[in-house]
Design an enzyme around this catalytic site. Sequence first.
Site, mmCIF file in Angstrom:
data_model
loop_
_atom_site.group_PDB
_atom_site.id
_atom_site.type_symbol
_atom_site.label_atom_id
_atom_site.label_comp_id
_atom_site.label_asym_id
_atom_site.label_seq_id
_atom_site.Cartn_x
_atom_site.Cartn_y
_atom_site.Cartn_z
ATOM 1 N N GLY A 1 39.972 -30.573 -47.842
ATOM 2 C CA GLY A 1 39.068 -29.536 -47.387
ATOM 3 C C GLY A 1 38.650 -29.735 -45.953
ATOM 4 C CE1 TYR B 1 43.243 -30.500 -46.979
ATOM 5 C CE2 TYR B 1 44.609 -29.440 -48.643
ATOM 6 C CZ TYR B 1 43.371 -29.864 -48.209
ATOM 7 O OH TYR B 1 42.260 -29.669 -48.987
#
Length: 519
Positions: free
Chosen positions: A72, A65
């Site tokens: 987000g 990520y």
Amino acid sequence: MKDTVQNQAADTVIIGNRHLSIEDVVDAADGRRPVRLSPDDSFRERIARGGAYLERLLANNGTVYGVNTGYGESCTVTVPADLVQELPLHLTRYHGCGLGRHLDEPATRAVLVTRLNSLAQGYSGVRVALLEQIEHLLVNDALPLIPEEGSVGASGDLTPLSYVAAALVGERELRYRGAVRPTAEVLAELDIAPLKLKPKEGLAIMNGTSVMTALACQAWSRADYLSRLTTRITALASMAMQGNRGHFDPRLFAAKPHAGQAEAADWIFTDLPEDTDDGVMRLQDRYSIRCAPHVIGVLRDALPWMRRDIENELNSANDNPLIDPDAGWVLHGGHFYGGHIAFVMDAMKTAVANLADLLDRQVALMVDSKFNHGLPQNLSGATAERAMINHGFKAVQIGASAWTAEALKLTMPASVFSRSTECHNQDKVSMGTIAARDCLRVLELSEQVAAAALLAANQGLALRLKTGELAAEALPAPVLAFHQQVSALSALVTEDRPLEADLRATLAAMRAKTWALYA
């Protein structure tokens, strides 16, 4: 030679392989101690392994990520390999939308120290070069210009910390040698090359609780000192109004054993001269004197657990994801959530505002001849024939009341006002940075009330000494010395004069922790 090296180490805040304290951060923030990264090879090698592990993971088509995905809610978007290197700079740039006043220089130093210490935990997947770039800013006192407003406290202090990230890469502005200047210009002058961020480094700098934690360190230090000063002021006010020392007797507080409350009572008891039992004192003083340990004690008892939570946050890895290069894992979580700091700050501002309210009530008693046990109205030191036109501390009491009201108004907890943001990905947030800023403002106002109360109580004590109702030799030595130090800042008010300068000088002495208050 060995002793010299040890002394230098003791005078330096060392980041890496050690626990930082609130005092370490505040000392660095106030410029009392320099900051250096640990030279320890094992520490630097662990940091280096984190960055190298991440590079290998990406080379083997791993998905991480914020490294090769969007941020987000956009975490499901895969970033093409040829754009991965550009992603961190985009993160720093689009978060450059902070507003409001800028953090002052001590707060900015505290932010840099706090973020550096979090990254030095070794779970962020950054290079040693990034840590060294933050160290360069601290060593040269080149401070990013960071707007106060724009963080909801999860996903960390993204917007304010983007200004730190921007400084590392040579963008936006710095405070340097008293001037605000373009970062690129200052770095060139210092012969520091702008950093080119590696894939996770933008996120690692920004995705954490370091602004709120830095402000919390400052708040804790100020609250601790204010609680001590409030205790000393209470003793002066009690003497000025010929109060009953028995209200603070240790035997009384042994029956209700809150440690902080007993501590405050013992300090006041020790500050007061022994009772003469001459029939002057009241059997029971009003609550703002008699119950002062019970008010001060709430904060004194809370400070230890507040320290625990602030220092836990300070010494944590609080970005996302976390990486352990030695165990070979990448875990995604929510350590950027500032709930502990938010709660500490909300609790602290309430306890501090209660100190302001306590001191405001003491001032109100001292200036009122109906309640001050024989002191002149408004504590005026004017002679009898000039008493009609002199008003002493009349307006100071009004000011103290105004500052108290504003402090009390700001005690609404910030942490319960979570707002859903960022396409409902950040749908529960901490508001920790807002809570910390509120707490510092409550402290600022409460310190102003304390300055007013201190000058009023010192005036009342001076008047008792002048009339001979109290003998200087009866005062404990630390209290007499304190009275003389405060009197040097603000002489006895006989004829009316503007007291702003006296109040400001007292505030400056207070914020510099000029007076040693209790062991």
